[in-house]
Design an enzyme around this catalytic site. Structure first.
Site, PDB file in Angstrom:
ATOM      1  N   LYS B  78       0.852  -1.193   0.000  1.00  8.76           N
ATOM      2  CA  LYS B  78       0.000   0.000   0.000  1.00  8.76           C
ATOM      3  C   LYS B  78       0.887   1.241   0.000  1.00  8.76           C
ATOM      4  O   LYS B  78       1.875   1.285   0.740  1.00  8.76           O
ATOM      5  CB  LYS B  78      -0.901  -0.026   1.238  1.00  8.76           C
ATOM      6  CG  LYS B  78      -1.912   1.112   1.317  1.00  8.76           C
ATOM      7  CD  LYS B  78      -2.775   0.997   2.580  1.00  8.76           C
ATOM      8  CE  LYS B  78      -3.878   2.042   2.612  1.00  8.76           C
ATOM      9  NZ  LYS B  78      -4.724   1.934   3.828  1.00  8.76           N
ATOM     10  N   SER B 158      -9.775   2.271   2.761  1.00 13.65           N
ATOM     11  CA  SER B 158      -8.825   2.977   1.929  1.00 13.65           C
ATOM     12  C   SER B 158      -7.837   2.070   1.174  1.00 13.65           C
ATOM     13  O   SER B 158      -7.243   2.503   0.198  1.00 13.65           O
ATOM     14  CB  SER B 158      -8.016   3.949   2.785  1.00 13.65           C
ATOM     15  OG  SER B 158      -7.176   3.258   3.693  1.00 13.65           O
ATOM     16  N   SER B 182     -10.242   0.028   6.947  1.00 14.28           N
ATOM     17  CA  SER B 182      -9.578   0.180   5.642  1.00 14.28           C
ATOM     18  C   SER B 182      -8.928  -1.086   5.087  1.00 14.28           C
ATOM     19  O   SER B 182      -8.509  -1.094   3.934  1.00 14.28           O
ATOM     20  CB  SER B 182      -8.523   1.286   5.716  1.00 14.28           C
ATOM     21  OG  SER B 182      -9.134   2.547   5.650  1.00 14.28           O
TER      22      SER B 182
END
Lengths: 95, 493
Positions: B78, B158, B182
């Site tokens: 990420k 997210s 997330s």
């Protein structure tokens, strides 16, 4: 709780974000909606409740007070928008 | 040869050990898949050269009979984790051009275990969002579509890029971070597995900070076993993170039997909500039936402060974010927009560098921490946070794990819910309480919605008891037999 335009301007100044006057009205509406929704917390009786600050309390270790890192000034300034060797170049602060 | 991108992380590990293929072949297969699926916009940065060099080094180690836990296995990171020498954006314009001079602890541990870096995945700006639509680098397309439709859906957020990349077989696993859901919400939206471990399990060093008392890293993959394996490499004490716990890291992947005989599973009655998708409620019931059929006992538990979790979160998270994001001032890294003086430079830089959602949260955070309001908001929220944690403590006096839905709906379209922040926040109604209590929780795909989209169930555990969470997750995975490929995948290829 409603946040009027003046409040939006004040917190934007505190947060150092330029918010043009043309956007303050819309933001005032959005932020008031969010804060209004948050108001429901007033229903909860929190007398004699300790605030939760550390969610997973853990034991900390002592360590020797010695330098373990440093001397990386060039690496630290490598990402600066403006740098001069190992120095950050910033706008003039003192007039 | 078989398509190497269809393997699980665990099967690929076995294949490398058996010399069925090399790390270079495995990596090339994934780089090829990434190139074919750029329409998903799952990656902000692809690191093909780095990946090939790492894969070659892995092959040399494997040839000598050496190698770590994840030797030669290609994964994605990420773009919230700092990676030395590789652009790190946090999905924000304000970090333009930022190339960290150091590596986050979690990614460093993954490389030390031999994993191969394919690239950095897209995300909501500063991890603030539930759709991946707030990214400066544009939204991510969910590889899943509604049955018979071609309209693009969000992958959740997210960690939307990580979820889409795992679901579309662009990587064997990916890192995520979870501040209010997330990892678990995008895992549920994409038919993948994700676990948020206990707060303090994974070091936060080098992860771009959002809300420090809530942020926690975790793995996302296609099976519970793969997540267990990846978490073993990611977790562990870090003296450089003052909230990192000095506890041994169990061999979670070895202890996964899926045996839930005699376990007591809590069903929180407050999670049965008005307006919840009927199919999700039915699936939740089905999940409880599966566990009972395998010898577990289900018990109704009460978490009475559940409805206050979201408002508490939307005080605490923005307050902490407004402090953490004060560092973006255009002086030391990233974007700088020159003004007439220092103050105007700050204000212009932050106005240009942050997107609307991030600005909203910074302003809310600044407001609730401002003079005269601290007690009414931040302190009040910390008190209710304790009540929420005590709800869980009481429930875990009766049960070994809690079963809940992961999300109130399946994946939605990019434009939906965007103009109403509160409606967007409600996505996280089942995930946020867990972050406030610091507990471990996993989302596992368990079935399909009426229009054919993946739905996830959530298993919540006691602090530090990831082992039970993973094991119950494995039992659900076995019973559900999900194993489906996104329909959208064929069309995008």
């Amino acid at each position: 709780m409603s946040l009027d335009k003046a409040t939006v301007a004040r917190i934007a100044a505190l947060a150092r974000i330029a918010v043009p006057e043309s956007q303050q009205e819309a933001l005032s509406g959005e932020l008031s909606t969010i804060m209004g929704w948050i108001e429901q917390l007033n229903e909860v009786d929190t007398d004699n409740v300790e605030p939760l600050r550390a969610v997973m309390p853990i034991e900390r270790h002592w360590r020797a007070d010695e330098v373990t890192d440093g001397g990386a000034a060039e690496a630290i300034t490598a990402n600066a928008p403006k740098a001069h060797g190992a120095y950050f170049v910033v706008p003039k602060v003192v007039e | 040869m078989q398509d190497l991108t269809t393997l699980t992380l665990t099967a690929a590990k076995a294949g490398l050990a058996a010399k069925d293929f090399t790390a270079v072949e495995l990596t090339q297969a994934h780089l090829g898949a990434m190139a074919r699926h750029r329409d998903l916009n799952a990656f902000v940065t692809e690191t093909a050269d780095k990946a090939m060099a790492m894969a070659q080094a892995s092959d040399r180690r494997l040839a000598k009979g050496e190698g770590g836990l994840l030797e030669g296995l290609p994964i994605a990171i990420k773009d919230l984790f700092c990676t030395e020498g590789v652009l790190t954006t946090a999905g924000s314009h304000i970090l333009d051009g930022f190339v960290p001079p150091y590596e986050s602890t979690v990614s460093r541990k993954l490389w030390e275990a031999g994993a191969v870096c394919l690239g950095k995945t897209n995300l909501d700006e500063f991890a603030m969002g539930s759709s991946n639509m707030t990214s400066y680098h544009k939204g991510v397309r969910n590889p899943w579509t509604r049955k018979g439709e071609n309209a693009a859906l969000v992958p959740g957020g997210s960690s939307g890029g990580s979820a889409a990349a795992v679901a579309a077989r662009l990587c064997l696993g990916a890192t995520g971070t979870d501040t209010g859901g997330s990892i678990r919400q995008p895992a549920a939206f994409t038919g993948t597995v994700g676990i948020k471990p206990t707060y303090g399990r994974c070091s936060r060093l080098g992860i771009v900070a959002f809300a420090s008392s809530l942020d926690q890293a975790g793995p996302m993959a296609r099976t519970v076993e793969d997540c267990a394996l990846m978490l073993e490499a990611m977790a562990g004490f870090d003296p450089l993170d003052a909230t990192s716990a000095d506890l041994p890291v169990p061999a979670w992947s070895k202890g996964l039997s899926g045996d839930v005989q005699g376990l007591r599973i809590g069903i929180p009655k407050e999670y049965r909500m008005e307006g919840m998708d009927g199919r999700i409620e039915a699936l939740w019931q089905e999940g409880a039936d599966w566990l009972r059929a395998r010898g577990a006992e289900t018990v109704e538990v009460s978490l009475p402060h559940t409805k206050y979790a979201l408002p508490v979160y939307y005080i605490i998270a923005p307050a902490e974010a407004s402090s953490n994001l004060a560092r973006y001032d255009g002086m030391r890294f990233g974007l700088r927009v020159e003004g007439r003086n220092l103050r105007e430079t700050y204000e212009k830089t932050r106005a240009a560098g942050f997107g609307d959602e991030v600005k909203r949260r910074i302003l809310i955070g600044t407001y609730v921490l401002s003079a005269g309001y601290y007690d009414a908001y931040y302190l009040k929220a910390q008190k209710v946070r304790r009540l929420i944690k005590e709800d869980f403590d009481r429930a875990f006096g009766q049960v070994d794990a809690i079963l809940a839905p992961a999300t109130p709906t399946a994946a939605f379209r990019g434009g939906e819910k965007m103009d109403d922040p509160v409606a967007m926040y409600l996505n996280d109604v089942f995930t946020v309480p867990v972050n406030l209590a610091g507990l471990p929780a996993l989302s596992v795909p368990a079935g399909l919605s009426g229009d054919g989209l993946p739905l996830g169930l959530q298993v919540i555990g006691k602090a530090w008891d990831e082992a039970t969470v993973l094991n119950v997750g494995r039992a659900i995975e076995n019973a559900a037999g999900f194993g489906l490929l996104p329909y959208g995948l064929g069309e995008a290829a």
